[in-house]
Write a protein that holds these residues in place. Structure first.
Motif, PDB file in Angstrom:
ATOM      1  N   ILE A 157       0.865  -1.180   0.000  1.00 47.60           N
ATOM      2  CA  ILE A 157       0.000   0.000   0.000  1.00 47.60           C
ATOM      3  C   ILE A 157       0.898   1.225   0.000  1.00 47.60           C
ATOM      4  O   ILE A 157       1.771   1.360   0.857  1.00 47.60           O
ATOM      5  CB  ILE A 157      -0.923   0.010   1.241  1.00 47.60           C
ATOM      6  N   ILE A 158       0.698   2.095  -0.983  1.00 47.38           N
ATOM      7  CA  ILE A 158       1.482   3.331  -1.047  1.00 47.38           C
ATOM      8  C   ILE A 158       0.594   4.471  -0.575  1.00 47.38           C
ATOM      9  O   ILE A 158      -0.487   4.695  -1.128  1.00 47.38           O
ATOM     10  CB  ILE A 158       1.980   3.585  -2.479  1.00 47.38           C
ATOM     11  N   TYR A 201       5.585  -8.002  -5.609  1.00 45.06           N
ATOM     12  CA  TYR A 201       4.234  -7.943  -5.005  1.00 45.06           C
ATOM     13  C   TYR A 201       3.168  -8.583  -5.897  1.00 45.06           C
ATOM     14  O   TYR A 201       3.261  -8.554  -7.128  1.00 45.06           O
ATOM     15  CB  TYR A 201       3.824  -6.486  -4.755  1.00 45.06           C
ATOM     16  N   ASP A 202       2.119  -9.104  -5.233  1.00 47.53           N
ATOM     17  CA  ASP A 202       0.947  -9.606  -5.967  1.00 47.53           C
ATOM     18  C   ASP A 202      -0.024  -8.468  -6.268  1.00 47.53           C
ATOM     19  O   ASP A 202      -0.624  -8.435  -7.335  1.00 47.53           O
ATOM     20  CB  ASP A 202       0.243 -10.684  -5.142  1.00 47.53           C
ATOM     21  N   VAL A 203      -0.196  -7.593  -5.286  1.00 53.67           N
ATOM     22  CA  VAL A 203      -1.134  -6.481  -5.433  1.00 53.67           C
ATOM     23  C   VAL A 203      -0.487  -5.198  -4.905  1.00 53.67           C
ATOM     24  O   VAL A 203       0.116  -5.203  -3.830  1.00 53.67           O
ATOM     25  CB  VAL A 203      -2.456  -6.753  -4.657  1.00 53.67           C
ATOM     26  N   ILE A 204      -0.607  -4.114  -5.677  1.00 54.03           N
ATOM     27  CA  ILE A 204      -0.165  -2.801  -5.195  1.00 54.03           C
ATOM     28  C   ILE A 204      -1.360  -1.846  -5.207  1.00 54.03           C
ATOM     29  O   ILE A 204      -2.054  -1.716  -6.214  1.00 54.03           O
ATOM     30  CB  ILE A 204       0.983  -2.225  -6.061  1.00 54.03           C
ATOM     31  N   GLY A 261       0.716  -9.999 -11.339  1.00 53.11           N
ATOM     32  CA  GLY A 261       0.268  -9.005 -10.347  1.00 53.11           C
ATOM     33  C   GLY A 261      -0.715  -7.991 -10.918  1.00 53.11           C
ATOM     34  O   GLY A 261      -0.900  -7.874 -12.128  1.00 53.11           O
ATOM     35  N   LEU A 262      -1.343  -7.265 -10.008  1.00 51.52           N
ATOM     36  CA  LEU A 262      -2.241  -6.200 -10.429  1.00 51.52           C
ATOM     37  C   LEU A 262      -2.170  -5.025  -9.467  1.00 51.52           C
ATOM     38  O   LEU A 262      -1.739  -5.161  -8.327  1.00 51.52           O
ATOM     39  CB  LEU A 262      -3.679  -6.719 -10.581  1.00 51.52           C
ATOM     40  N   MET A 263      -2.564  -3.857  -9.964  1.00 48.42           N
ATOM     41  CA  MET A 263      -2.508  -2.628  -9.167  1.00 48.42           C
ATOM     42  C   MET A 263      -3.841  -1.880  -9.254  1.00 48.42           C
ATOM     43  O   MET A 263      -4.618  -2.078 -10.191  1.00 48.42           O
ATOM     44  CB  MET A 263      -1.433  -1.694  -9.706  1.00 48.42           C
ATOM     45  N   VAL A 264      -4.091  -1.035  -8.262  1.00 46.86           N
ATOM     46  CA  VAL A 264      -5.225  -0.129  -8.357  1.00 46.86           C
ATOM     47  C   VAL A 264      -4.784   1.224  -7.790  1.00 46.86           C
ATOM     48  O   VAL A 264      -3.927   1.284  -6.898  1.00 46.86           O
ATOM     49  CB  VAL A 264      -6.461  -0.690  -7.611  1.00 46.86           C
ATOM     50  N   CYS A 265      -5.321   2.285  -8.354  1.00 46.56           N
ATOM     51  CA  CYS A 265      -5.048   3.613  -7.800  1.00 46.56           C
ATOM     52  C   CYS A 265      -6.346   4.417  -7.770  1.00 46.56           C
ATOM     53  O   CYS A 265      -7.279   4.120  -8.512  1.00 46.56           O
ATOM     54  CB  CYS A 265      -3.996   4.349  -8.629  1.00 46.56           C
TER      55      CYS A 265
END
Lengths: 282, 282
Positions: B93-94, B161-164, B195-199
């Motif tokens: 988590i950023i 990472y798997d998820v960011i 992996g996948l990301m969301v913002c």
């Protein structure tokens, strides 16, 4: 400036509308220009041109609808009931002075007659003239403008309408009675035996009691009742509820939604009844 | 009152927070009490108790999250990516200093390790202590707090990472670089091959350009990209967008959603990608 309209303030070089009807939260809008400002028989009426929302209808100092997002509310309050009713020939709109709901209803060929009962003629006139993004300069021969008290109008009609849309303002002042049980009973009786109604039922976050009371009234009168929601940026919190009461119909048509709109589409129509968890667990 | 914190005003007998970061619209909140107020190394940090929203985190005078609706944003930014990834063991988590996203991520048994990279330690400390409705007093051994620059952190990690989850504040000041292409490229490289990301990608109404730029960056990097929306009452207009970028996975699991939440449920999870017409026609 000597003739500064009520509810406006000049701060430094800028003109601001400061809404202060709520006790704990105030929203201020920077204003480019005052397009119209007058006191009607019922309320103070303004059309303001704002920086962020374009032209806005302001009643007694409170923003009612704007060029930026007026279509969201008007499409949601109109296309859901008119899509569910299989043959909506006769439609009544109570309130709706910005003409946006009537404009959307006029997109249905099945609709033969629209009564629009708005208490304040001035609101209709100025929205048609100065707020075309919302009203669309509505001039459809099927729309019949009746400048009267919506409460009295529904009392007189029996077994008459296919769809009734209650597009009221907040439950203070003249619109207060539009949130009471007797009003919904009269609406029920003014509908045909397979008729249906929809009303705006305020914010599920900030007016939870009003929303629940409205749902309770409708539940007592109609075998079918459903809440749906939309995001209306100019209303507090943006999260807004509508309540549908129906004597018979509840299914959406199998054919996909085909009206020309900016917010509603087939997917929105079919998913707007899906409520967040905190609204389902009541 | 001599020690009135920055950004607060006393009007008559009442204390008000007047947000004024936007040029054309200001929101004012009536405040019961100042719970915490100090200047950190990075920004001015307050926890205020407000009448309408309960306790709120306020950074440089701008409301970031509240007890009333913080869960909506945090559940939406966390449960969508963690439901789509079939085995999210390692999560980054950023930002997310309010600890709400980490709290939601900790609801998944599959998650073995959560790195939370927040630049401002003071935000984390005061949210854990004074904003339990959002942070849940997070104390899960899988959560590793790293007080550092998120941009620098992702640069160093490869295939990790798997998820960011990018839970940034608005693209002004320190968070500006979190909306630029290089940042997303580093995120891409820090993710494993599936992996996948969301913002959070700002308001589709008021920050359409930022939203579209974010979508464009993610589209250039990830074969799968999707926008979803939610109603977050404390953000301008209430209507908020999130963008998902994924290297492989995009389907939701067949099993129904079973986490304990206040906003997200199975129906919300499966319908949040349905966009209104004005967002589809771009």
């Amino acid at each position: 400036m000597n003739d500064m309209p009520k509810f406006l303030q000049r701060i430094n070089q800028d003109l601001w509308l400061v809404e202060d009807e709520r006790e704990n939260m105030k929203i201020s809008y920077r204003i480019k220009d005052v397009i119209f400002s007058a006191q009607s028989e019922f309320q103070h009426v303004m059309i303001l041109d704002s920086y962020d929302f374009g032209r806005m209808l302001v009643l007694d100092g409170v923003v009612q609808t704007t060029s930026l997002d007026g279509h969201i509310y008007n499409e949601m309050i109109t296309h859901i009931p008119l899509s569910i009713h299989p043959n909506p020939e006769r439609v009544l709109i109570i309130g709706g002075g910005d003409c946006g709901a009537a404009r959307e209803a006029a997109k249905y060929d099945e609709v033969k007659h629209i009564d629009m009962v708005e208490i304040d003629e001035m609101v209709v006139k100025v929205c048609k003239e100065h707020l075309p993004a919302v009203s669309g300069n509505l001039a459809d021969p099927r729309v019949h403008f009746i400048y009267a008290d919506g409460m009295e109008h529904v009392k007189e009609m029996k077994n008459h309408y296919d769809v009734i849309i209650v597009d009221s303002s907040d439950p203070i002042g003249p619109a207060k009675q539009l949130f009471e049980y007797d009003f919904y009973r009269n609406i029920h009786d003014a509908l045909k035996e397979d008729g249906l109604m929809v009303c705006q039922s305020q914010s599920p976050l900030f007016h939870r009691e009003i929303m629940e009371q409205t749902v309770k009234h409708i539940k007592q009168l109609f075998p079918i009742h459903k809440i749906y929601t939309a995001t209306v940026p100019t209303y507090p919190g943006g999260f807004w509820s509508f309540t549908l009461g129906s004597k018979k119909h509840q299914a959406l048509p199998e054919e996909p939604f085909d009206k020309k709109t900016k917010y509603v589409n087939d997917a929105i129509l079919r998913t707007c009844f899906e409520l967040p968890e905190f609204l389902r667990t009541k």
